[in-house]
Scaffold this active site. Structure first.
Site, PDB file in Angstrom:
ATOM      1  N   HIS A   1      64.432   4.588  33.318  1.00 15.02           N
ATOM      2  CA  HIS A   1      64.614   5.939  33.856  1.00 15.02           C
ATOM      3  C   HIS A   1      64.804   5.934  35.369  1.00 15.02           C
ATOM      4  CE1 HIS A   1      63.930   7.670  29.993  1.00 15.02           C
ATOM      5  NE2 HIS A   1      62.687   7.231  29.906  1.00 15.02           N
TER       6      HIS A   1
ATOM      7  N   ASP B   1      65.872   2.193  23.300  1.00 20.72           N
ATOM      8  CA  ASP B   1      64.640   2.971  23.511  1.00 20.72           C
ATOM      9  C   ASP B   1      64.853   4.373  22.936  1.00 20.72           C
ATOM     10  OD1 ASP B   1      62.079   2.843  25.620  1.00 20.72           O
ATOM     11  OD2 ASP B   1      62.857   4.880  25.362  1.00 20.72           O
TER      12      ASP B   1
ATOM     13  N   HIS C   1      64.018   7.150  24.216  1.00 20.26           N
ATOM     14  CA  HIS C   1      64.407   8.092  25.269  1.00 20.26           C
ATOM     15  C   HIS C   1      65.737   7.654  25.868  1.00 20.26           C
ATOM     16  CE1 HIS C   1      59.959   8.142  25.085  1.00 20.26           C
ATOM     17  NE2 HIS C   1      60.135   9.446  25.175  1.00 20.26           N
TER      18      HIS C   1
ATOM     19  N   ASP D   1      59.817   2.670  21.036  1.00 20.54           N
ATOM     20  CA  ASP D   1      59.193   3.954  20.721  1.00 20.54           C
ATOM     21  C   ASP D   1      59.948   4.742  19.666  1.00 20.54           C
ATOM     22  OD1 ASP D   1      61.174   4.036  22.571  1.00 20.54           O
ATOM     23  OD2 ASP D   1      60.047   5.109  24.105  1.00 20.54           O
TER      24      ASP D   1
END
Lengths: 439, 559
Positions: A112, A151, A153, A240
């Site tokens: 991120h 991932d 996200h 995740d």
């Protein structure tokens, strides 16, 4: 005894003395059970699998990937330099043929963290894949690189860093941004005007399981890689998407992760998120390591795995299949210009607002790229974090054309004289120089 | 007085050490088919000299278990393995009576799937019908929960002469290693115990009442009574005896390198802060990694009997060993012959050495002395390269905290100690090759037996506590206790040390001088749903290998 079909180096660094805060998901405990599982399974006794310790990234390594304000030392701690150094070690293992594959099983994560860094967002401060990618280019002269981010996200930081880079293919598979942090990663986010289609986003419905992931991999990701022909494939291996993850809503399993890893065949993997530290990470990491090494994974599964419980609903399967068909077509024949932004002379301009959730910073950016038609184009960013003075960032990219080199220096000089900025930073890749000035 | 015996592959060495120093020593050829006869021979020479009653302790390093495993002279073992999901346990299959029993324990020691007792009974029946009478029961994560192994022991005990459980060896994780360790232990149990009986009878027949200890691969000892339960711990003790010997005769304080140059190989060991480094994982035997604690050593194929050859103009020494040196009647010139030609050694028929080197040199358009010089240089260069590589691998070992990564101790050897047959002859060449100071201790010829004589008990314990589950375990010491939510790292460290000392007393080898050191101590907050729910505490403590301080002065020499 077991033997790896592909030799694998695992750079394992759990940072047992570092946490964002005592109960934060990024805490000391995160990789503890993974370490227990890998040791108990005897992963490093498998012939051809070895454990390594990370290198330490240095400020000049970070400078190639990020504009950090006020400077690297203020924003970045040793934990980040070790974690980025872990990814660099993985790259070094593969490039110097110590191992055919490498997995940087390190924390804290990085995907991120964007091009400009004022602080920490989404648990990430510096983008460890990006630091590694720049190291691959600078030290080993690798040119075409693909990053596949699995991932849950959206890898918005990696996307931002390579938005204008036609030589880095960034593909992200993630839970649909309408339902989860950071709220981006839609198919229309295709890259800047000089790199349209080098960014590909694959949003997945909450509840997507092994079947949906593998369908997207086979029908979208693999064909994209086939077309792009990268010299090296990197997997941002967030974990995740697991059915037991506490902060996401997907239904992926350890078996699914192992199979995805096997089919993708990335030379380098880097751990990203994944916060089901007891129920998922020990098994998913084992599956990824074994799959990368080409060792049988058919007996790897969670103790509480119940195929019925994580079975994907029919409507999700239908949606996934229809989306896959549309996406591949869309990505391979993208529109000429991005959906957001405007043309101003030779520049393509966009306004951005970036929220640093972890550090509560709000940043406004004006980002311009030069549409020269020859190269990726010099990038100019004016950035203001909160009420701090405005900073200027100029990047002359790897392989920049002479005009873009000239223009980059010109903008940097003018910026210093304009009295509009407090700090300015220039990264001149062809000229191999980085300049920082306090005005 | 202390008696030390090292039964090696070639020679059996014995020494008698008293407070005044080295009192007697004996050397005999090892009879590989009857190790006891070699022991009897050296004992017969030394004991009458000393007087049997005055010998208080006999420390014995023996290759018995090693040989039995390597040569496959062991008995069949019924192996029960409870694996659950993960790496396919077929990878650790050993022997013909290996069976995976369904059931699963997870990393925290929670049972996630019950033990399939019917399958276990079926395997027990099959083993009984096949005449198997020793057993190994091993569960994945058994150091975190010993239930499955205990249940299996109850089940198989009535039909067994001996049952060994995986968690009894160590709290260290490593399922495959645990399977191998337990299976080897059961496999050598009977042959080792017969040997132990014979050693005891032999000692008694000579009128000795000394306590008998067995040497381990980590440079420590265990009482004979304990070795009867854990015979596998006696493997690979020979190299450790040599290292302990150097430690006894030289007062090693700085980071150092130990070179033991033998006939076939050179064994390299490292000292850091005055103690030998142990391998973090465990010894490997017959290609199978185990949990047996061992000194960190590296072996390279260069020794006195290593053949000299020329490949593409490059002089090589080893790794082939073609019989003895020509000076001792061999057919091929070896490193020892080269040392003879150079005048560094004066062993056997030196004319034969010169002839051999000259003949080989003539085939490659050079002369004997030059070839000898090149060969010696090649040997020390290879040894030096291996030392650098070993040191680097120690310094590159993975660490798990930022503090250790940035501030961790690095091993930087200051001295090189050389022992073994060609040690004296090679010392000059080694001194030229190594920037570190090179020493050859005076009594190097029997240092291995001195090391055996003066070694002290070693022991280690791994404590694991999970305050959410309210359990504390020290698997190797058979400790399992309830703990409450306030149990902390400091208590755990104290408990581990206390139980370790208690175990020494239980073995009736209390050692007031033994330094119990904590080598790992970690406490992790366990968080669930943003709430602190407990602590996961891991402590590892050990008694380091050492030599008896009182006798150290007696055997010390100029180093």
């Amino acid at each position: 005894m077991l033997k790896a079909r592909n030799s694998l180096g695992v750079v394992f660094f759990p940072a047992f003395d570092w946490a964002i805060s005592p109960t934060h998901p990024e805490r000391q405990e995160r990789l503890l059970y993974t370490q227990d599982q890998l040791r108990e399974e005897g992963l490093f006794d498998v012939a051809g699998i070895r454990e390594y310790k990370p290198d330490l990234a240095r400020v000049p390594d970070v400078d190639l990937a990020h504009f950090t304000f006020p400077d690297v030392e203020h924003v970045v701690t040793n934990s980040h330099l070790v974690s980025a150094g872990g990814a660099m070690r993985a790259a070094r293992l593969v490039m110097e043929r110590e191992a055919e594959r490498a997995f940087a099983l390190v924390r804290p994560p990085g995907h991120h963290a964007m091009s400009v860094v004022h602080g920490t967002r989404g648990f990430c401060t510096i983008n460890i894949e990006a630091v590694m990618v720049e190291y691959l280019r600078e030290r080993y002269g690798v040119r075409r690189i693909a990053i596949v981010d699995t991932d849950c996200h959206h890898g918005d930081g990696t996307q931002d860093i390579y938005w204008h880079d036609p030589d880095v293919l960034f593909i992200s598979m993630h839970q649909d941004g309408r339902t989860i942090y950071p709220g981006t990663g839609f198919p229309y986010e295709l890259g800047g005007p000089t790199a349209m289609g080098a960014t590909c986003n694959i949003p997945l419905l909450p509840g997507t399981g092994d079947q949906g992931f593998l369908h997207m991999l086979d029908h979208v990701v693999m064909p994209l890689l086939e077309r792009f022909k990268p010299e090296i494939v990197i997997n941002s291996a967030g974990q995740d998407n697991h059915f037991s993850d506490p902060i996401t809503n997907m239904a992926f399993s350890a078996q699914g992760y192992a199979e995805l890893t096997r089919r993708l065949g990335a030379q380098i993997a880097v751990l990203e998120g994944g916060y089901s530290i007891q129920g998922a990470l020990p098994y998913v990491n084992l599956g990824i390591c074994l799959a990368m090494a080409g060792v049988d994974t058919s007996n790897v599964r969670e103790p509480d795995f119940d195929p019925e419980r994580v079975k994907q609903e029919k409507r999700i399967t239908e949606y996934t299949e229809s989306l896959a068909d549309q996406l591949l077509e869309y990505f391979t024949a993208p529109p000429a210009l991005p959906k957001h932004g405007r043309v101003e002379g030779e520049w393509f301009v966009r306004d951005k607002e970036i929220h640093y959730d972890t550090d509560s910073i709000f940043e406004r950016q004006l980002e311009k790229v030069r549409m020269c038609g020859e190269c990726g184009g010099t990038v100019v960013i004016e950035s203001r974090a909160g009420s701090d003075p405005v900073c200027l960032a100029v990047r002359i990219p790897v392989g920049a054309c002479p005009e873009c080199v000239k223009k980059g220096h010109e903008v940097f000089e003018l910026g210093q004289r304009s009295r509009n900025y407090r700090r300015a930073m220039l990264v001149d890749r062809p000229g191999k120089s980085v300049k920082r000035v306090l005005i | 007085m202390l008696l030390g015996i090292d039964v090696g592959g070639t020679h059996t060495d014995a020494v008698l050490v008293g407070a005044e120093g080295l009192l007697a020593w004996a050397k005999a050829k090892t009879n590989r088919t009857d190790l006891l006869s070699s022991i009897r021979e050296v004992l017969g020479r030394i004991v009458p000299e000393a007087g049997a009653g005055r010998i208080s302790r006999l420390n014995l390093s023996t290759t018995l278990s090693t040989n039995a495993i390597v040569e496959g002279l062991t008995e069949p073992v019924g192996v029960f393995v409870v694996s659950g999901p993960g790496i396919d346990p077929a990878a650790y299959s050993i022997g013909e009576h290996y069976r995976v029993i369904p059931g699963c324990t997870d990393h925290r020691g929670r049972i996630t799937s019950h033990l399939d007792l019917a399958a276990a009974r079926e395997h027990a029946g099959a083993c009984r019908r096949a005449g198997v009478s020793v057993y190994a029961c091993v569960g994945k994560f058994s150091p975190r929960n010993t239930d499955f192994e205990e249940t299996l022991k109850e089940l198989v005990h009535p039909q067994a002469d001996f049952v060994t459980l995986g968690h009894e060896f160590s709290g260290q994780l490593g399922f495959g290693r645990r399977v191998h360790t337990a299976a080897f232990n059961a496999a050598v149990w009977r042959v080792f115990n017969r040997f132990a009986d014979a050693v005891q009878r032999c000692a008694v027949s000579l009128g000795m009442s000394a306590r008998v200890n067995i040497l381990k691969a980590d440079g420590g000892t265990m009482p004979l009574s304990m070795s009867r339960m854990f015979p596998v711990e006696s493997i690979l003790s020979g190299p450790a005896a040599s290292v302990m010997g150097i430690m006894a005769v030289c007062d090693i304080q700085e980071d150092s390198v130990i070179l033991d140059i033998g006939g076939t190989t050179t064994d390299i060991a490292l000292f850091a802060d005055g103690a030998p480094l142990t391998s973090p994982e465990g010894a490997v035997i017959s290609g199978r990694p185990t949990l047996v604690r061992a000194l960190k050593t590296r072996s390279i194929g260069i020794g006195g009997d290593s053949a000299i050859s020329l490949v593409d103009g490059q002089v090589r020494v080893g790794p082939r060993r073609l019989g003895p040196a020509m000076c001792e009647g061999g057919q091929t010139p070896t490193l020892t012959d080269a040392l003879n030609v150079l005048g560094a050694a004066d062993l056997g028929d030196t004319a034969a050495s010169r002839r051999g080197l000259n003949e080989l040199a003539a085939k490659h358009n050079t002369d004997g002395p030059t070839l000898a010089q090149d060969a010696a240089l090649a040997a020390v260069t290879s040894i030096r390269a291996a030392v650098i590589d070993l040191t680097r691998s120690v310094n590159d070992r993975p660490v798990y905290t930022i503090y250790e990564l940035l501030e961790g101790k690095r091993v930087t050897p200051k001295r090189v100690y050389v022992m073994g047959g060609p040690a004296r002859a090679m010392s000059g060449l080694l001194a030229e090759a190594f920037p570190e100071e090179v020493f050859v201790p005076e009594s190097y010829a029997v240092a291995n037996a001195i090391g055996a004589a003066l070694s002290r008990p070693t022991l280690s314990a791994e404590l694991f506590a999970d305050t959410q589950r309210g359990r504390m375990l020290i698997p190797g010491l058979d400790v399992e206790e309830s703990v409450n939510g306030s149990y902390k790292l400091e208590q755990a460290e104290a408990d581990a040390a206390r139980h370790l000392r208690g175990y020494l007393e239980h073995l009736r080898i209390p050692d007031p001088d033994a330094l119990v050191e904590t080598v790992e101590a970690q406490s992790f907050n366990m968080v669930e749903d943003d709430m602190l729910v407990g602590r996961s505490i891991r402590v590892k403590c050990q008694i380091r290998p050492g030599v008896l301080p009182g006798y150290r002065k007696a055997v010390g020499c100029r180093c």
